[in-house]
Design a protein around this motif. Structure first.
Motif, mmCIF file in Angstrom:
data_model
loop_
_atom_site.group_PDB
_atom_site.id
_atom_site.type_symbol
_atom_site.label_atom_id
_atom_site.label_comp_id
_atom_site.label_asym_id
_atom_site.label_seq_id
_atom_site.Cartn_x
_atom_site.Cartn_y
_atom_site.Cartn_z
ATOM 1 N N ASN A 135 29.387 45.659 39.767
ATOM 2 C CA ASN A 135 30.052 44.960 38.673
ATOM 3 C C ASN A 135 29.126 44.766 37.477
ATOM 4 O O ASN A 135 27.967 45.199 37.480
ATOM 5 N N HIS A 153 35.405 46.377 36.068
ATOM 6 C CA HIS A 153 36.054 46.396 37.375
ATOM 7 C C HIS A 153 35.099 45.788 38.419
ATOM 8 O O HIS A 153 34.036 45.290 38.092
ATOM 9 N N ASN A 154 35.535 45.820 39.663
ATOM 10 C CA ASN A 154 34.724 45.324 40.792
ATOM 11 C C ASN A 154 34.521 43.817 40.784
ATOM 12 O O ASN A 154 33.511 43.309 41.279
ATOM 13 N N SER A 214 44.530 48.787 35.650
ATOM 14 C CA SER A 214 44.640 49.182 37.048
ATOM 15 C C SER A 214 45.912 48.620 37.659
ATOM 16 O O SER A 214 46.367 47.528 37.304
ATOM 17 N N TYR A 236 42.971 43.106 39.901
ATOM 18 C CA TYR A 236 42.576 43.424 38.537
ATOM 19 C C TYR A 236 43.537 42.879 37.484
ATOM 20 O O TYR A 236 43.593 43.392 36.360
ATOM 21 N N ILE A 285 42.263 42.103 33.730
ATOM 22 C CA ILE A 285 41.782 43.112 32.773
ATOM 23 C C ILE A 285 42.336 42.928 31.362
ATOM 24 O O ILE A 285 41.572 43.039 30.387
ATOM 25 N N TRP A 292 48.545 53.243 34.452
ATOM 26 C CA TRP A 292 48.047 53.451 35.811
ATOM 27 C C TRP A 292 49.088 54.108 36.714
ATOM 28 O O TRP A 292 48.735 54.761 37.705
ATOM 29 N N VAL A 296 43.329 52.902 40.580
ATOM 30 C CA VAL A 296 42.176 52.425 39.815
ATOM 31 C C VAL A 296 41.523 53.556 39.030
ATOM 32 O O VAL A 296 41.307 53.444 37.818
#
Length: 201
Positions: free
Chosen positions: A79, A105-106, A145, A151, A154, A186, A195
């Motif tokens: 991340n 992300h992450n 995503s 997510y 985002i 997405w 993703v």
């Protein structure tokens, strides 16, 4: 790839970039798996680097990792906080003229991560500027995503990144916001994990 096209347009709009035959401008792609690439999805570097060469733009990617496309500093599964902790070391080793950041992300929506990601992104830029006060940063608003609710943060993050770019840009060190989110769907532009980009993404 839609995401690659946005970056190409941004890079090509920078008049300081040299043409082939001149000394190449160095580029450090920094981020997570979207930057690193993988066997099951398409990485923007696979289209960006040949695309710039086809336009006669002299770019040399540098970084601690290398694949068939280029060198890079992509760290799959990591991340923005992790990238902040290694950013000084990475940039001292690979002091590129342009740093391209795609990170966000992450993390997990349940942790309300946006403020921390913004703080860590700011730290990355500040760490790099301590080494090169004139660096140019291409800061991506990250791709959406369908992996939800993980997510769901985002869209909020991308608004925060836009505000951050405005706060941090300087006449001698530009922060150029690259909108990777608009036009990316997405449902059609990711592989099965919802993703990572597919060829159309």
């Amino acid at each position: 790839m839609k995401t690659c096209w946005y970056i190409c347009v941004t890079l090509l709009s920078m008049a300081s970039l040299p043409v082939l035959g001149a000394e190449a401008t160095t580029l450090l792609p920094l981020g997570d798996s979207i930057t690193q690439g993988g066997k099951r999805f398409v990485c923007y570097r696979q289209v960006l680097i040949p695309g710039l060469a086809a336009k006669g733009i002299a770019i040399k990617c540098i970084g601690p990792h290398k694949d068939a496309t280029s060198a890079h500093a992509g760290y799959g599964g990591k991340n923005t906080h992790y990238l902040a902790t290694i950013s000084t070391k990475i940039y001292r080793q690979y002091p590129a003229d342009i740093v391209m950041i795609h990170s966000g992300h992450n993390s997990f929506s349940k942790d309300r991560p946006v403020a921390g990601i913004i703080r860590d992104t700011k730290a990355i830029i500040e760490n790099i500027r301590k080494i090169n006060p004139r660096v140019t940063v291409l800061l991506a608003q990250v791709i959406p995503s369908g992996k939800l609710p993980k997510y769901a943060y985002i869209p909020e993050l991308n608004k925060g990144l836009e505000a951050l770019s405005k706060r941090l840009t300087r006449s001698h060190s530009r922060i150029i916001l690259v909108n990777q989110a608009d036009g990316f769907d997405w449902k059609t532009d990711t592989v099965a994990d919802k993703v990572h980009p597919n060829a159309s993404g």
